[in-house]
Design an enzyme around this catalytic site. Structure first.
Site, PDB file in Angstrom:
ATOM      1  N   GLU A  98       0.826  -1.214   0.000  1.00 48.32           N
ATOM      2  CA  GLU A  98       0.000   0.000   0.000  1.00 48.32           C
ATOM      3  C   GLU A  98       0.859   1.262   0.000  1.00 48.32           C
ATOM      4  O   GLU A  98       1.881   1.312   0.684  1.00 48.32           O
ATOM      5  CB  GLU A  98      -0.875   0.047   1.264  1.00 48.32           C
ATOM      6  CG  GLU A  98      -1.681  -1.185   1.550  1.00 48.32           C
ATOM      7  CD  GLU A  98      -2.341  -1.134   2.929  1.00 48.32           C
ATOM      8  OE1 GLU A  98      -2.862  -2.165   3.353  1.00 48.32           O
ATOM      9  OE2 GLU A  98      -2.318  -0.064   3.584  1.00 48.32           O
ATOM     10  N   SER A  99       0.418   2.236  -0.733  1.00 51.25           N
ATOM     11  CA  SER A  99       0.987   3.600  -0.723  1.00 51.25           C
ATOM     12  C   SER A  99       2.286   3.733  -1.513  1.00 51.25           C
ATOM     13  O   SER A  99       3.134   2.838  -1.515  1.00 51.25           O
ATOM     14  CB  SER A  99       1.243   4.115   0.698  1.00 51.25           C
ATOM     15  OG  SER A  99       0.061   4.138   1.455  1.00 51.25           O
TER      16      SER A  99
END
Length: 273
Positions: A217-218
């Site tokens: 994620e991210s």
């Protein structure tokens, strides 16, 4: 107080106010409450899908306003048409500019797994997630004691919901793994400093047991990075800001997924049909 502490302090107050105004019995009367959950675990792990969880968020504490004009209906439909495996909808208003109505709208127009992205600290929020049409909830290890996180995960499972646990380092991962989880996400952005490093995902991948679907994620802005993460063992990739900063997020998602498909072909991961 770091930003996570501020968010959790505000969330406690918010949940207390909401639960006094809207009782659980009312949430349970929602048309979505008896609906069968669409499995995020299955969709994300499906080798015939992209594994991309496309996120709708208007702003963030680190970036400020990202996209104030995007409409959840057009964006979520566009994400799925572009080839996303699932949706992530921010429902935190104070810090991310989202609300429950965003997820309800996404649910009305899409048959796919939807993650309720919020800072969950109480069972009430899990009942609420089910009542607005979510299939999966997020539990953040940095925000919850391991025992509490396991209690909330088990409660979510009792409602038929799936659970994505998010970690930021090896200590959080080791302390908080439990059998009620379905997916484990490594957030490359520190919730304390908001600095981003994809190395976090590479460092932790082998520490995550294979019974869990692994999500990065991210900070994912290049299709080539996803190919490397896939090689390392990740099935899913949560991408929000990279799409939302465009004036047409769904078009940005389409272009990204097309480039990702080409990169997978070049590496021999998939065959042209």
């Amino acid at each position: 107080m770091n930003i996570l502490d501020k968010i959790i302090a505000h969330k406690k107050q918010e949940v207390a106010e909401k639960s006094s105004l809207i009782p659980v019995k009312l949430l349970e009367k929602s048309i979505f409450f008896q609906s069968e959950v669409v499995s995020m675990k299955s969709y994300v792990a499906d080798p015939d899908r992209t594994g991309i969880i496309a996120e709708f968020k208007r702003k963030s504490p680190s970036k400020g306003v990202i996209n104030a004009s995007a409409k959840v209906e057009a964006t979520s439909i566009g994400y799925m048409q572009a080839g996303a495996s699932a949706l992530s909808i921010l429902t935190d208003q104070q810090f991310f500019g989202g609300n429950n109505e965003d997820l309800i709208q996404a649910r009305k127009f899409n048959f796919c797994p939807i993650l309720r992205k919020d800072f969950i600290i109480e069972e009430y929020q899990i009942i609420e997630a089910k009542s607005i049409g979510a299939d999966c909830i997020l539990l953040i290890a940095a925000a919850l004691a391991p025992k509490r996180l396991e209690e909330l995960a088990n409660f979510a499972k009792s409602l038929g919901l799936e659970v994505l646990m998010e970690v930021h380092d090896a200590d959080e991962l080791q302390a908080s793994l439990n059998d009620a989880l379905d997916l484990v996400g490594v957030n490359n952005r520190s919730l304390k400093t908001f600095e981003v490093s994809v190395d976090t995902s590479f460092d932790l991948v082998n520490n995550i047991p294979d019974q869990f679907v692994k999500i990065s994620e991210s900070g994912l802005s290049k299709p080539e990075t996803l190919v490397e993460l896939k090689k390392a063992g990740y099935s899913g990739f949560l991408i929000g800001e990279n799409f939302m900063k465009s004036s047409r997020p769904h078009q940005a998602a389409y272009n990204f997924m097309k480039a990702y498909h080409k990169a997978l072909l070049a590496e021999g991961y998939i065959q042209e049909k």
